[in-house]
Design a protein around this motif. Sequence first.
Motif, PDB file in Angstrom:
ATOM      1  N   CYS A  22      16.351 107.909 154.412  1.00 48.56           N
ATOM      2  CA  CYS A  22      17.454 106.965 154.254  1.00 48.56           C
ATOM      3  C   CYS A  22      17.159 105.694 155.031  1.00 48.56           C
ATOM      4  CB  CYS A  22      18.769 107.579 154.702  1.00 48.56           C
ATOM      5  SG  CYS A  22      18.888 107.844 156.468  1.00 48.56           S
ATOM      6  N   ASP A  47      11.906 106.332 149.434  1.00 48.89           N
ATOM      7  CA  ASP A  47      13.109 106.849 148.776  1.00 48.89           C
ATOM      8  C   ASP A  47      14.380 106.140 149.240  1.00 48.89           C
ATOM      9  OD1 ASP A  47      11.777 108.671 147.148  1.00 48.89           O
ATOM     10  OD2 ASP A  47      11.873 110.264 148.647  1.00 48.89           O
ATOM     11  N   ARG A  49      17.653 104.020 149.065  1.00 46.11           N
ATOM     12  CA  ARG A  49      18.633 103.743 148.010  1.00 46.11           C
ATOM     13  C   ARG A  49      19.256 102.373 148.185  1.00 46.11           C
ATOM     14  NH1 ARG A  49      21.063 109.682 148.424  1.00 46.11           N
ATOM     15  NH2 ARG A  49      19.377 110.719 147.317  1.00 46.11           N
ATOM     16  N   THR A  50      19.205 101.877 149.415  1.00 43.13           N
ATOM     17  CA  THR A  50      19.752 100.556 149.718  1.00 43.13           C
ATOM     18  C   THR A  50      18.740  99.756 150.531  1.00 43.13           C
ATOM     19  OG1 THR A  50      20.755 101.275 151.788  1.00 43.13           O
ATOM     20  CG2 THR A  50      22.119 101.437 149.819  1.00 43.13           C
ATOM     21  N   ARG A  70      14.216 104.263 145.606  1.00 45.24           N
ATOM     22  CA  ARG A  70      15.285 104.611 144.665  1.00 45.24           C
ATOM     23  C   ARG A  70      16.434 103.618 144.778  1.00 45.24           C
ATOM     24  NH1 ARG A  70      16.826 110.749 145.270  1.00 45.24           N
ATOM     25  NH2 ARG A  70      15.139 111.239 146.674  1.00 45.24           N
ATOM     26  N   GLU A  72      19.398 101.208 144.311  1.00 48.88           N
ATOM     27  CA  GLU A  72      20.467 101.210 143.318  1.00 48.88           C
ATOM     28  C   GLU A  72      20.988  99.817 143.043  1.00 48.88           C
ATOM     29  OE1 GLU A  72      23.265 104.096 144.759  1.00 48.88           O
ATOM     30  OE2 GLU A  72      21.820 105.733 144.513  1.00 48.88           O
ATOM     31  N   ASN A  92      11.441 101.237 141.016  1.00 44.42           N
ATOM     32  CA  ASN A  92      12.855 101.443 141.336  1.00 44.42           C
ATOM     33  C   ASN A  92      13.620 101.452 140.017  1.00 44.42           C
ATOM     34  OD1 ASN A  92      13.225 101.263 144.420  1.00 44.42           O
ATOM     35  ND2 ASN A  92      11.846  99.580 143.947  1.00 44.42           N
ATOM     36  N   LYS A  94      16.405 102.578 138.840  1.00 44.38           N
ATOM     37  CA  LYS A  94      17.844 102.314 138.708  1.00 44.38           C
ATOM     38  C   LYS A  94      18.165 100.820 138.651  1.00 44.38           C
ATOM     39  CE  LYS A  94      19.550 106.612 140.560  1.00 44.38           C
ATOM     40  NZ  LYS A  94      20.468 107.255 141.479  1.00 44.38           N
TER      41      LYS A  94
END
Length: 116
Positions: A22, A47, A49-50, A70, A72, A92, A94
């Motif tokens: 994270c 990995d 997400r932000t 990943r 978003e 990425n 998404k």
Amino acid sequence: DLSDSDELRCVNLMCEHVGERCACRLALWFHRHEFPRMRTLILRGNDLRTVPEPICQLQNLIELDLSNNRLEEIPESFARLSNLEKLDLRGNMKIRNKIPNFIFALPNLKQFDYDQ
């Protein structure tokens, strides 16, 4: 002291609280330190997400590699990276069709790699 570094490569950003990768540790670390000379930041394959907000405050950043994460979304604060010349967002999925216009408006961006 890493605050004098002009390049940083981060790998395996495991969160000690949930055992997953994270951005919280990275954000906290950037929040606690200043990096006036940081020109290259490689966060490939973590990995994420932000995008941690403190990264968007690295005014001298020229190269940013966020590939194979990943993500978003891309935060609007990205527009503050006015010296950015090279950005890699490949892998990425998404955000593949959701690249915001302000990325293309970055004044010094010469190389932008992303999945279309």
